[in-house]
Design an enzyme around this catalytic site. Structure first.
Site, PDB file in Angstrom:
ATOM      1  N   ASN A  84       0.829  -1.208   0.000  1.00  0.00           N
ATOM      2  CA  ASN A  84       0.000   0.000   0.000  1.00  0.00           C
ATOM      3  C   ASN A  84       0.864   1.259   0.000  1.00  0.00           C
ATOM      4  OD1 ASN A  84      -2.488  -1.227  -0.148  1.00  0.00           O
ATOM      5  ND2 ASN A  84      -2.789  -1.320   2.066  1.00  0.00           N
TER       6      ASN A  84
ATOM      7  N   PHE B  70      -5.757   3.394  10.772  1.00  0.00           N
ATOM      8  CA  PHE B  70      -6.241   2.518   9.698  1.00  0.00           C
ATOM      9  C   PHE B  70      -5.661   3.003   8.380  1.00  0.00           C
ATOM     10  CE2 PHE B  70      -9.204   2.632  13.177  1.00  0.00           C
ATOM     11  CZ  PHE B  70      -9.664   1.332  13.330  1.00  0.00           C
ATOM     12  N   GLU B  71      -5.049   2.097   7.620  1.00  0.00           N
ATOM     13  CA  GLU B  71      -4.310   2.554   6.446  1.00  0.00           C
ATOM     14  C   GLU B  71      -5.203   3.191   5.386  1.00  0.00           C
ATOM     15  OE1 GLU B  71      -2.279  -0.872   4.653  1.00  0.00           O
ATOM     16  OE2 GLU B  71      -3.743  -2.073   5.707  1.00  0.00           O
ATOM     17  N   VAL B  72      -6.491   2.892   5.423  1.00  0.00           N
ATOM     18  CA  VAL B  72      -7.409   3.535   4.490  1.00  0.00           C
ATOM     19  C   VAL B  72      -7.339   5.062   4.642  1.00  0.00           C
ATOM     20  CG1 VAL B  72      -9.403   3.442   6.051  1.00  0.00           C
ATOM     21  CG2 VAL B  72      -9.776   3.313   3.592  1.00  0.00           C
ATOM     22  N   GLY B  73      -6.900   5.516   5.849  1.00  0.00           N
ATOM     23  CA  GLY B  73      -6.746   6.945   6.099  1.00  0.00           C
ATOM     24  C   GLY B  73      -7.560   7.442   7.272  1.00  0.00           C
TER      25      GLY B  73
END
Lengths: 250, 292, 292, 250
Positions: free
Chosen positions: C101, D51-54
């Site tokens: 990612n 959370f890596e989604v942001g």
């Protein structure tokens, strides 16, 4: 409204004419902010302005701007973002035209806004690049505005903050990896210099009304080249003056 | 927390301090003036364009090094204190690490992502490559070394007590300066409830885990503008530019506007606030964060 | 413009297409299904995690190369079409450029800033360094080559006809994917007046100069969620995971949900929209953009 | 509420206990999302989730999450941003603990989520890293959760997606420039493995109630090391079970 105009008004009108319709223009401080507004409201209704503070606009601000970050420049913006995003567009070649101010320029269009004299103990410490070097290197073409004085138009700048056409040899920029096309004009209080395509030395393209080539020669440190078809700069139009004067500080 | 407490607790002599990351708006002048009052020494100032704040701090003798793209004042360009320092060593000499606006942003992103440098396409052909030891040409690119401020100070429109700051308008390099810094001090026009800030987590500039102090400091960015709150104060911009031309003029300015002023509240009583206060309302259209 | 027109005009066979840049929300499934209906060939898909969209496109035979961190489906992990393609060459073999990612984000930022690579601290010690030719170790850092999509497709909550898109909630890698791309297609839940988008220029995801098409496509991200509009449709997520386990099951799914469906409007009539529609209101507090 | 618990509930409870109060925890998919909620609502009320989604949060979401990007995880977030900003915090060492899922793990804690068999024609193509390798390399310490089967706990993984302690030699990570500390535990359906400080080989620290060391040995491909003080894993508490069950999909 008086048709008489100041040297500064002449410069702004010329700067505005550099902006073509539909272009994306990197607008710096002071006079170029006004030039964008003039162009937008006269011949270039679809020109967009990009401001390194982090703004894009398609309309002139409705009131006086001391800087590009003043509130009237934010209201109605098309995008309010980070500087690094604006720089991304310029690095990609999306900026058609940039404006840079400078304290000194030389015959190859190199600008000094850093040090007059040795950097370790300068005779004059200038404020520095700001975004100037970025615009000089990355915009497709750029223009500088300057008061025409011998101490400003110098044979070679002592410090290259914002590179123009380097040492004036052909393709200097491409050979040194600079992405953008470099300076296309120097707009002074007396005249407009332009550059041959591919770089090289500035030549006088037009002289402002009321001024002479002799004055230009006298106020320039190097022996100026003159275009064979040198002409008089068309004076500011009524429409241009109206827009310019609407944006001068009260 | 007051600004005096925040500066006392979180900015040491010798610190590297990022200020003025908005370029022209949202400049944390109140924090700068408090640094002067507390006689901070040997600071490294990090920023892009900083209105006249860096010039003021240089004149006050607080600065060891400038790591910036531009130091002057927005009214007339030349920074007179910067000139006296670089040209004459008055009140002291400073080390100058020249940047461009783009390169200082990249230097901060490098620190934010914890890499030693980022490559960029700017600065090729510029003599800045020869004077800043932290920028060098490598294989046709320019490598810009990471700049890691000990503290970044931001002025924003509103913040809650837990450090969730909302800023709007152009953001300059505020985000990368905050992420790159060890810690962040927030000064805000309005101290609001967490319900306000958390109603819009996209507008929160930085993770609260970076924020060590929140100072409620209305007018703390004066004379720079704050969208929705304050116009630029051109009158006082111009006054600084004129008065700082001489060392004596600067010292008189400093006494009047900084040294003899206890805090920002007192400072604001000296300003013609009615001429610069923004009274209109131009609200953003709400968005819906509902989850069911 | 309709999605069919946008895909026809702006996505050619062989194009590199960034999709699913929100990771899990805001996945532009409608655009993906239209790519399948128009039988696009030899695409390179660029993204981080893309819910099951990449798996669907691989199964339909549209894909030449995957440049992504993860391909599967969020209900159960394994992507069955991805497996069949990599393990058996069914329906065709694909080239895989593995990323993480973090690294796919850096690859897009490199393209956005027009540099050949960005350095990062990730991937050291991972065998991905040995399989992706565009990632290599240099002096203890990892250099990640720029990835430049021909087109990035984003689903957002609202947009105006001029391409000013407002998205909210977590943004994943949408900003860098849009800036890195040659052009951007926006699909939106609501097509709004410019007065709405320009009331909040900070929420505009990308410069309008990148946007070549705006498609009003309510439900275009289904079954992925859209903050303020749609919950995740777990039922249909699970159904895809189960049905795609066999090639026959996938083909039946494809026929029913893509090939036999003329457009997104028809698709949404097949969905139990009442079970997933967000009806609550959790508005962001407005901010004031006034300048005087 | 029944005191009987499933293997999955045991794993979640152990994972939750790995989270210390005030820590910043990088929360991945599925079980770790529940583990964060359990920790936050029991012993670690000031733990924040990243959370890596942001997203950053300081409270568990109020309803079921299929993924970290589901709307209940956004409502009430402390920060909604870009993934690259979240990764910046992790690259700086600000993430105390990360969770990673995997298909295969070996005795040194290396994870494979990419290819079983040769990458050019794998026997099983797994989904890939996602953020796994980033967490493995950059978080201060991390934990993986896995069903305990011989085909999953293998002597050496055939492909290292997310590096653990490499070849198990002392200071392998530091010598290879990996910033974070590496895996501190492997939580399986049968037991908890831990690692010596500085890296090396996993050892059995505790065995879950109802299971035996013999079972662990049988279900592991390598000859397992056992801690001298090996004990029984404390079963999920009532409070833990209550939180876990509140977050299972209806």
């Amino acid at each position: 409204m008086s048709d008489a105009f100041t040297a500064q008004e002449m410069m702004i009108a010329v700067a505005a004419r550099e902006i073509r319709d539909r272009e994306l223009v990197f607008v710096g401080m002071r006079l170029p902010i006004v030039a964008y507004a003039v162009a937008r409201n006269t011949h270039a209704p679809n020109a967009r302005g990009l401001f390194e503070v982090g703004l894009m606009r398609d309309q002139a601000a409705t009131s006086y701007l001391g800087t590009m970050g003043d509130p009237p420049n934010v209201a109605g913006a098309l995008w309010a973002t980070r500087m690094s995003n604006v720089m991304a567009l310029m690095a990609q070649g999306a900026v058609d035209l940039g404006f840079i101010g400078g304290a000194e320029v030389d015959r190859y269009g190199n600008l000094n806004t850093s040090y007059v004299g040795p950097p370790e103990r300068p005779r004059v410490k200038l404020p520095g690049s700001g975004g100037g070097a970025d615009i000089a290197i990355l915009s497709r073409r750029w223009v500088t505005l300057m008061t025409h004085e011998r101490r400003r138009l110098v044979e070679r700048v002592s410090f290259v903050t914002s590179p123009g056409h380097g040492d004036g040899t052909p393709d200097w920029r491409r050979r040194h990896g600079l992405l953008g096309g470099g300076p296309s004009a120097i707009i002074t209080t007396l005249c407009v210099f332009r550059f041959p395509s591919g770089g090289g030395e500035a030549y006088v393209d037009s002289v402002h009304p009321g001024h002479t080539l002799a004055e230009v020669r006298e106020a320039t440190s190097w022996e100026v080249k003159i275009d064979a078809d040198v002409r008089e700069t068309p004076p500011p139009t009524k429409a241009e003056l109206k827009e310019i004067r609407a944006r001068s500080q009260a | 927390m007051t600004m005096a407490q925040a500066i006392d607790a979180f900015v040491a002599d010798g610190a590297s301090v990022a200020l003025g990351t908005g370029l022209e708006p949202l400049i944390p002048f109140a924090a700068g003036h408090e640094l002067i009052r507390q006689r901070r020494q040997d600071l490294e100032l990090v920023g892009p364009i900083s209105d006249s704040l860096f010039d003021e701090l240089i004149g006050a003798g607080c600065v060891r090094r400038i790591t910036a793209a531009w130091v002057g004042n927005v009214s007339e360009g030349l920074g007179h204190c910067y000139r006296r320092s670089a040209e004459q060593g008055v009140p002291r000499s400073i080390e100058i690490h020249d940047h461009t606006n783009f390169s200082i942003s990249m230097a901060l992103w490098a620190a934010a992502w914890n890499v030693p440098y980022l490559p960029a396409r700017t600065l090729l052909g510029s003599d800045i490559l020869g004077t800043n030891p932290n920028i060098r040409e490598v294989d046709g690119l320019v490598h810009i070394s990471a700049v890691r401020p000990d503290v970044t100070i931001l002025h924003v429109q509103r913040c809650d007590a837990q450090g969730r700051a909302h800023a709007w308008g152009p953001l300059g390099i505020s985000e990368e300066a905050g992420l790159a810094a060890e810690r962040v001090i927030i000064a805000c026009e309005e101290l609001v409830d967490a319900a306000v800030t958390l109603s819009d987590p996209n507008r929160i500039v930085l993770p609260e885990t970076k924020v060590v102090a929140v100072v409620h400091e209305p007018g703390g960015a004066h004379p720079s503008p704050v969208q929705g709150f304050w116009k630029r104060d051109h009158v006082l911009d111009n006054a600084y530019a004129a008065e700082s031309r001489t060392r004596e003029g600067y010292e008189a300015w400093l006494k009047r506007w900084v040294l003899d002023v206890p805090d920002r509240q007192a400072y604001m009583t000296m300003v013609d606030v009615d001429s610069i206060r923004i009274t209109g309302n131009r609200p953003s259209e709400p968005v819906n964060f509902a989850d069911e």
